[in-house]
Design an enzyme around this catalytic site. Structure first.
Site, PDB file in Angstrom:
ATOM      1  N   ASP A 237     -95.476 -26.470  52.877  1.00 36.03           N
ATOM      2  CA  ASP A 237     -94.892 -25.139  52.714  1.00 36.03           C
ATOM      3  C   ASP A 237     -95.296 -24.508  51.386  1.00 36.03           C
ATOM      4  O   ASP A 237     -95.438 -23.292  51.279  1.00 36.03           O
ATOM      5  CB  ASP A 237     -93.364 -25.217  52.811  1.00 36.03           C
TER       6      ASP A 237
ATOM      7  N   THR B 252     -83.787 -23.125  54.063  1.00 38.52           N
ATOM      8  CA  THR B 252     -83.952 -24.581  54.179  1.00 38.52           C
ATOM      9  C   THR B 252     -84.525 -25.204  52.916  1.00 38.52           C
ATOM     10  O   THR B 252     -84.801 -26.407  52.892  1.00 38.52           O
ATOM     11  CB  THR B 252     -84.876 -24.905  55.365  1.00 38.52           C
TER      12      THR B 252
END
Length: 274
Positions: free
Chosen positions: A64, A180
């Site tokens: 990510d 998240t």
């Protein structure tokens, strides 16, 4: 057609996959540009992600963090994420499927003129005389440093209405993509990617309120007092020093991130957090 490739820095597996994608794309007469770090590993010329803003597709290979790095530079160019990380909320394509997925997306673009795209919001923070680069995950407003006795006083308003006011380390405003990440570590809730919302979470507040999920178009203002200095931080990278008392405004940015390819499997990724 031009396609950009950005691979995780100092990751031989990512560089090898980038080379496989280059070979496939060259066979299809696609113009290819590669980020500088990966190009060095491959012994070719490279460019920065900022030079990929006119690409029909940009492929981010890594975790990510690599996707966020790519998105900061590539602007509104569609980005497909290939997941080499452990969780991969932003990267929907597995390494084994990457060549086929990119090949199919290139064919779709040639056939229809555009990729499969879904948009993810960004947040932008501003003050009286400054504007911070947008964040895809979160904006953090904090005191001079974290820890006992080193925070500040914060007053938070959402669309002009008072939400909370207390002493603490800071205030975190996150997108669904960022729910998240840092937000989760501060006790904030998950938000599914398809929910158009932001979440406001206090960081180690003396009298904390529960995290607040609000509409994506909400205007959040954070007034910072009782501190010698403070910081506003976008995605953990770009930061602005502030001189309290000061009010910071956080709103939806004009330009979203355009994510190409298949959607990520949100609940499958959640299970990897255990």
């Amino acid at each position: 057609m031009k396609v950009g490739l950005v691979a995780q820095k100092d990751n031989a597996r990512a560089a090898h996959l980038a080379e496989k994608l280059r070979e496939m794309l060259r066979e299809r007469d696609v113009t290819i540009v590669v980020d500088t770090a990966t190009a060095t590993a491959l012994g070719i010329d490279g460019v920065s992600p900022e030079a990929m803003q006119d690409c029909a597709l940009v492929v981010s290979i890594g975790g990510d963090g690599t996707f966020l790095y790519t998105a900061r530079g590539a602007g509104t160019a569609p980005i497909m994420g290939v997941n080499l990380g452990e969780v991969g909320f932003l990267n929907a394509v597995s390494p084994d499927d990457a060549v086929d997925a990119v090949r199919d997306e290139v064919a779709h673009i040639r056939e229809t003129g555009s990729p499969h795209v879904r948009e993810m919001m960004r947040l932008q923070a501003s003050g009286d005389d400054w504007t911070l680069d947008p964040g895809m995950n979160e904006i953090v407003v904090q005191g001079p440093q974290r820890g006992h006795g080193a925070g500040a006083s914060f007053e938070v308003r959402v669309d002009g209405e008072l939400y909370t006011g207390s002493q603490g380390d800071g205030i975190l405003i996150a997108t669904p993509a960022g729910s998240t990440a840092y937000n989760l570590s501060e006790g904030g809730p998950f938000i599914r990617p398809e929910v158009d919302a932001v979440v406001v979470t206090e960081m180690c507040a003396s009298e904390p309120m529960p995290s607040l999920v609000s509409a994506a178009d909400s205007t959040v203002t954070v007034r910072v007092d009782d501190a010698d200095s403070g910081f506003v931080i976008s995605d953990g990278r770009n930061q602005q020093v502030i001189d309290p008392p000061e009010t910071v405004t956080i709103e939806r940015a004009d330009q979203p991130v355009r994510m190409a390819g298949p959607p990520s499997e949100f609940f499958k990724a959640l299970n990897k957090l255990d």
